[in-house]
Design a protein around this motif. Structure first.
Motif, PDB file in Angstrom:
ATOM      1  N   ALA A  48       3.541   6.649  -4.712  1.00  0.00           N
ATOM      2  CA  ALA A  48       3.401   6.944  -6.137  1.00  0.00           C
ATOM      3  C   ALA A  48       2.556   8.197  -6.352  1.00  0.00           C
ATOM      4  O   ALA A  48       2.803   8.954  -7.285  1.00  0.00           O
ATOM      5  CB  ALA A  48       2.781   5.749  -6.862  1.00  0.00           C
ATOM      6  N   SER A  49       1.618   8.459  -5.457  1.00  0.00           N
ATOM      7  CA  SER A  49       0.760   9.639  -5.620  1.00  0.00           C
ATOM      8  C   SER A  49       1.525  10.938  -5.411  1.00  0.00           C
ATOM      9  O   SER A  49       1.116  11.980  -5.912  1.00  0.00           O
ATOM     10  CB  SER A  49      -0.444   9.567  -4.676  1.00  0.00           C
ATOM     11  OG  SER A  49      -0.034   9.750  -3.345  1.00  0.00           O
ATOM     12  N   ILE A  50       2.653  10.900  -4.684  1.00  0.00           N
ATOM     13  CA  ILE A  50       3.417  12.140  -4.504  1.00  0.00           C
ATOM     14  C   ILE A  50       4.422  12.339  -5.614  1.00  0.00           C
ATOM     15  O   ILE A  50       4.979  13.420  -5.745  1.00  0.00           O
ATOM     16  CB  ILE A  50       4.110  12.209  -3.117  1.00  0.00           C
ATOM     17  CG1 ILE A  50       5.152  11.119  -2.957  1.00  0.00           C
ATOM     18  CG2 ILE A  50       3.108  12.189  -2.001  1.00  0.00           C
ATOM     19  CD1 ILE A  50       5.991  11.252  -1.702  1.00  0.00           C
TER      20      ILE A  50
ATOM     21  N   ASP B   5       3.616  11.763  -8.921  1.00  0.00           N
ATOM     22  CA  ASP B   5       2.873  12.266 -10.091  1.00  0.00           C
ATOM     23  C   ASP B   5       2.740  13.765 -10.081  1.00  0.00           C
ATOM     24  O   ASP B   5       2.588  14.452  -9.199  1.00  0.00           O
ATOM     25  CB  ASP B   5       1.485  11.616 -10.167  1.00  0.00           C
ATOM     26  CG  ASP B   5       1.607  10.122 -10.420  1.00  0.00           C
ATOM     27  OD1 ASP B   5       2.642   9.693 -10.941  1.00  0.00           O
ATOM     28  OD2 ASP B   5       0.655   9.405 -10.096  1.00  0.00           O
TER      29      ASP B   5
ATOM     30  N   MET C  90       1.739   2.532  -3.320  1.00  0.00           N
ATOM     31  CA  MET C  90       0.616   3.244  -3.934  1.00  0.00           C
ATOM     32  C   MET C  90       0.555   4.684  -3.407  1.00  0.00           C
ATOM     33  O   MET C  90       0.426   5.630  -4.172  1.00  0.00           O
ATOM     34  CB  MET C  90      -0.693   2.516  -3.633  1.00  0.00           C
ATOM     35  CG  MET C  90      -1.923   3.214  -4.181  1.00  0.00           C
ATOM     36  SD  MET C  90      -3.457   2.419  -3.654  1.00  0.00           S
ATOM     37  CE  MET C  90      -3.481   2.796  -1.914  1.00  0.00           C
ATOM     38  N   TYR C  91       0.684   4.854  -2.092  1.00  0.00           N
ATOM     39  CA  TYR C  91       0.640   6.193  -1.502  1.00  0.00           C
ATOM     40  C   TYR C  91       1.817   7.034  -1.987  1.00  0.00           C
ATOM     41  O   TYR C  91       1.657   8.192  -2.331  1.00  0.00           O
ATOM     42  CB  TYR C  91       0.650   6.129   0.034  1.00  0.00           C
ATOM     43  CG  TYR C  91      -0.560   5.482   0.641  1.00  0.00           C
ATOM     44  CD1 TYR C  91      -1.854   5.826   0.246  1.00  0.00           C
ATOM     45  CD2 TYR C  91      -0.425   4.530   1.631  1.00  0.00           C
ATOM     46  CE1 TYR C  91      -2.962   5.228   0.807  1.00  0.00           C
ATOM     47  CE2 TYR C  91      -1.541   3.926   2.207  1.00  0.00           C
ATOM     48  CZ  TYR C  91      -2.792   4.283   1.794  1.00  0.00           C
ATOM     49  OH  TYR C  91      -3.890   3.698   2.357  1.00  0.00           O
TER      50      TYR C  91
ATOM     51  N   ARG D 276       0.833  -1.215   0.000  1.00  0.00           N
ATOM     52  CA  ARG D 276       0.000   0.000   0.000  1.00  0.00           C
ATOM     53  C   ARG D 276       0.859   1.254   0.000  1.00  0.00           C
ATOM     54  O   ARG D 276       0.490   2.271  -0.571  1.00  0.00           O
ATOM     55  CB  ARG D 276      -0.926   0.026   1.218  1.00  0.00           C
ATOM     56  CG  ARG D 276      -1.971  -1.050   1.222  1.00  0.00           C
ATOM     57  CD  ARG D 276      -2.761  -1.019   2.497  1.00  0.00           C
ATOM     58  NE  ARG D 276      -1.839  -1.209   3.624  1.00  0.00           N
ATOM     59  CZ  ARG D 276      -2.141  -0.909   4.882  1.00  0.00           C
ATOM     60  NH1 ARG D 276      -3.306  -0.396   5.183  1.00  0.00           N
ATOM     61  NH2 ARG D 276      -1.276  -1.108   5.847  1.00  0.00           N
TER      62      ARG D 276
END
Length: 121
Positions: free
Chosen positions: A117-119, A121, A114-115, A111
């Protein structure tokens, strides 16, 4: 009825707000589970600070002791200790003793990728 805009704003009654709070639990079931909600809040708190994200970045590459993190981030050890405690409570970082050193590393959890990866983008 979600996100309904009301013209001529009037505060809702207690009964209406209780119904909305109940709907919120239906939409986001985690809100109804106190322990899971606390765990999620601690995780998001852990991820919600620039210094903590920098710590995570370093630990994503390699585990480190406090003195190495102080050097790498140029932040006082007392400040880093505080941030590391929040990261541990959030389940993001774990520590272990090696002689006189405490070594910090990221918890292996898909997880987090995933978290994180959001920073990126």
């Amino acid at each position: 009825m979600m996100n309904q805009i009301i013209n001529g704003w009037q505060p809702r009654s207690d009964t209406e707000m209780m119904a909305i709070a109940k709907q919120a639990v239906e939409v986001l079931p985690v809100l109804g589970n106190g322990e899971e909600l606390k765990t999620k809040a601690q995780l998001f708190k852990a991820l919600g600070d620039e210094t903590r994200l920098k710590i995570i970045g370093i630990l994503k590459i390699q585990e480190a002791c406090l003195c190495e993190l102080v050097e790498g981030l140029e932040v006082p050890s007392s400040t880093l200790t505080h941030h590391l405690q929040i990261l541990e409570r959030g389940g993001v970082v774990k520590s272990r003793k090696e002689k006189k050193f405490t070594i910090f590393s990221l918890v292996q959890d898909p997880r987090f990728d995933m978290y994180l990866a959001s920073i990126v983008d």
